[in-house]
Design a protein around this motif. Structure first.
Motif, short mmCIF file in Angstrom:
data_model
loop_
_atom_site.label_atom_id
_atom_site.label_comp_id
_atom_site.label_asym_id
_atom_site.label_seq_id
_atom_site.Cartn_x
_atom_site.Cartn_y
_atom_site.Cartn_z
N ARG A 163 -4.86 6.51 -2.06
CA ARG A 163 -4.32 5.15 -2.05
C ARG A 163 -3.19 5.01 -3.06
NH1 ARG A 163 -5.18 -0.06 -0.86
NH2 ARG A 163 -7.01 0.35 0.39
N ARG B 127 0.24 4.28 0.21
CA ARG B 127 -0.11 5.41 1.07
C ARG B 127 0.86 5.54 2.25
NH1 ARG B 127 -6.34 3.93 2.13
NH2 ARG B 127 -5.33 1.92 2.40
N ALA C 148 -1.45 -3.90 0.94
CA ALA C 148 -0.72 -2.95 1.75
C ALA C 148 0.71 -3.28 2.12
CB ALA C 148 -1.49 -2.78 3.05
N PHE D 153 -6.71 1.21 6.55
CA PHE D 153 -6.28 0.05 5.78
C PHE D 153 -6.96 -1.23 6.28
CE2 PHE D 153 -3.51 -3.61 6.39
CZ PHE D 153 -3.44 -4.09 5.09
N HIS E 70 1.42 -4.82 4.89
CA HIS E 70 1.54 -5.79 3.79
C HIS E 70 1.40 -7.22 4.28
CE1 HIS E 70 3.77 -8.10 0.58
NE2 HIS E 70 2.83 -7.47 -0.10
N ASP F 237 0.85 -1.19 0.00
CA ASP F 237 0.00 0.00 0.00
C ASP F 237 0.89 1.25 0.00
OD1 ASP F 237 -1.74 2.13 0.63
OD2 ASP F 237 -3.11 0.75 1.64
N SER G 276 -4.92 -4.92 -5.14
CA SER G 276 -3.93 -4.17 -4.36
C SER G 276 -4.15 -4.42 -2.89
CB SER G 276 -4.05 -2.67 -4.65
OG SER G 276 -3.61 -2.40 -5.95
#
Length: 371
Positions: free
Chosen positions: A355, A228, A326, A292, A239, A226, A324
């Motif tokens: 994002r 962001r 993170a 998230f 992630h 991600d 997608s």
């Protein structure tokens, strides 16, 4: 395609190039590295960085350089005086997850080893996986399984160990320990370093929130990082949460590991969550992580350890997953939810961060190999 079936995927800034070289030398196989150029593409400053990169990379042997893919991410033009603590200032922090995605996209193999540049793999890791662990590689390629490579930090007064026996000797003297176990045990504690020291076969561990091991798996289903999250804080934690939300099982590989020397906090840590960082950034990171998690699928319950990988997988074949997700680097006070009490203001801060981040230009850098 490369003979070795696994690509080491990593990222760094230009000041970490010596550590990147150490990881490349230790891995001795395909490497995809994304390097951040802190200059606008096409500028004189960028040209100087590119020239110095070529000089550094020419130090590699022809064999290693020929297996290296380097992608460059340039600084994007931005207002020089962004207000302290503003979204504009946060957007200018080190784009760690954009770099990870860039390196992942450029990896030439399906199986990838996600590792931060400060870490050096143990000797013979790739060789053992390739020659002795074919059933495991089959499992990794065909099921949602990740191989956990335990991470350790070592007193800089000692050379990095290359074998488990050397690591164990350092640990017995208090000169090595599981990574960040002293101040953020949730990051790597679930790996269970004590069990790993005596394990002869892979073993399954349950995922716990904030667990952020270094893993080998298939990029066919692997969620993206991600973007962001920038700078330091929650970028890899998120992630691994996304990986777990995909139903992955975490299988710890015995004997082999990755090690890094203890080192001072990075500039990204100082700017994001350090004592001199603006409090708005700490709140923003905490709010982003809450947002998230609200967007991610729920975590599947842990159903107990299946048998270690044999000649055939115990799960159905994979379907490709392009959704997608993170990502984080290491544990710190941000992960303890220090800003959770300010959720309303934090959510407002998070809503200002898109994002899909815009970044400076990217390109794959050709390596001028010497003979």
């Amino acid at each position: 395609p490369p003979a070795a079936p696994i690509t080491l995927v990593t990222q760094c800034s230009t000041d970490r190039l010596p550590r990147l070289a150490a990881a490349i030398e230790a891995w001795r196989g395909p490497v995809s590295a994304a390097i951040y150029v802190d200059a606008v593409a096409g500028s004189d400053a960028a040209a100087q960085v590119e020239a110095s990169l070529q000089v550094e990379l020419r130090r590699l042997s022809l064999d290693l350089a020929s297996q290296l893919t380097v992608s460059l991410l340039y600084k994007r033009p931005s207002p020089p005086d962004a207000p302290a603590g503003s979204a504009e200032e946060y957007a200018g922090l080190y784009p760690i997850n954009a770099l990870r995605n860039l390196a992942l996209d450029a990896a030439p193999t399906e199986l990838v080893f996600l590792l931060d540049t400060d870490f050096v793999p143990s000797a013979g890791l790739l060789a053992e996986l390739t020659r002795c662990r074919q059933p495991l590689l089959h499992v990794l390629a065909t099921t949602r399984t990740v191989a956990v490579i335990p991470a350790f930090e070592v007193d800089p007064a000692h050379p990095l160990p290359r074998a488990q026996a050397s690591l164990a000797a350092l640990a017995s003297r208090g000169a090595a320990s599981s990574f960040h176990i002293g101040h953020f045990s949730r990051g790597h504690g679930p790996t269970d370093a004590g069990r790993w020291m005596s394990a002869a076969e892979p073993y399954v561990v349950p995922f716990q929130e904030y667990y952020e091991p270094y893993i080998i798996t298939s990029k066919r289903w692997l969620p993206r990082f991600d973007e962001r999250f920038r700078g330091y804080g929650m970028n890899k934690v998120s992630h691994l949460y996304a990986v777990a939300a995909e139903g992955a099982r975490f299988l710890v590989l015995p004997l082999h590991f990755a090690a890094a020397h203890e080192h001072p906090k990075s500039s990204a840590w100082e700017a994001s969550v350090g004592p001199r960082a603006h409090p708005a950034h700490t709140m923003r990171i905490a709010a982003l992580y809450r947002r998230f998690k609200a967007e991610a699928p729920p975590l599947a319950p842990f159903v107990g350890p299946p048998s270690p990988p044999a000649a055939s997988p115990a799960e159905p074949p994979l379907a490709s997953n392009k959704r997608s997700a993170a990502g984080d680097t290491t544990g710190d006070a941000t992960k303890d939810g220090a800003a959770a009490k300010r959720s309303r203001r934090g959510a407002t801060l998070a809503s200002r961060v898109p994002r899909k981040e815009r970044h400076g230009r990217t390109r794959v850098m050709p390596i001028a190999c010497h003979s």
